[in-house]
Motif scaffolding. Sequence first.
Motif, short mmCIF file in Angstrom:
data_model
loop_
_atom_site.label_atom_id
_atom_site.label_comp_id
_atom_site.label_asym_id
_atom_site.label_seq_id
_atom_site.Cartn_x
_atom_site.Cartn_y
_atom_site.Cartn_z
N ARG A 121 41.99 43.96 41.63
CA ARG A 121 42.65 44.97 42.47
C ARG A 121 41.84 46.27 42.49
O ARG A 121 42.05 47.12 43.34
N ARG B 105 39.45 40.15 49.86
CA ARG B 105 40.84 40.49 50.11
C ARG B 105 40.93 41.59 51.14
O ARG B 105 40.02 42.42 51.27
N CYS C 251 46.27 29.59 45.64
CA CYS C 251 46.03 30.99 45.31
C CYS C 251 47.12 31.43 44.33
O CYS C 251 48.20 30.83 44.26
N ASN D 258 43.80 44.26 51.76
CA ASN D 258 45.10 44.77 51.30
C ASN D 258 45.99 45.20 52.47
O ASN D 258 47.21 45.17 52.36
N MET E 178 43.92 38.75 42.24
CA MET E 178 44.20 37.50 42.94
C MET E 178 43.17 36.45 42.56
O MET E 178 41.99 36.77 42.33
N THR F 253 46.41 39.83 52.26
CA THR F 253 45.80 38.51 52.32
C THR F 253 44.53 38.44 51.47
O THR F 253 43.75 39.39 51.44
N VAL F 254 44.37 37.31 50.80
CA VAL F 254 43.14 37.02 50.09
C VAL F 254 42.50 35.80 50.73
O VAL F 254 43.20 34.89 51.21
#
Length: 126
Positions: A53, A75, A99, A77, A34, A81-82
């Motif tokens: 990730r 983030r 984003c 998971n 992200m 949401t980041v």
Amino acid sequence: QLPLVESGGGGVQAGGSLRLSCAASGGAFSSYDMGWFRQAPGKEREFVARISRITWSASRTIYADSVKGRFTISRDNAKNTVYLQMNDLKVEDTAVYYCAATLRFGSSRISDFDYWGQGTQVTVYS
């Protein structure tokens, strides 16, 4: 498809803080790297920060030099949401913040990001 929706933008005095959020839906959020990008009026979109990730990666987060030490990307998971925590904001941080998500590892290039949110405005007053 990975729809992304940013929130948390607004106006703040120089030196203040804001926290942006980007919620993803409809896809495997944890499978994506992200990123946050921004675009100021009359300027090209530019890279701000990226988070991998891969949780154990030594280079999990990368920042543009202009925000290093002031901004933090993270983030969650479980919440898809980041976040972008922005501290010590400067007038030159004023921009629309976007984003984005990519399946490519380690990239910070705009062209490598496949999915984008609609953006959220951040305005920093002097």
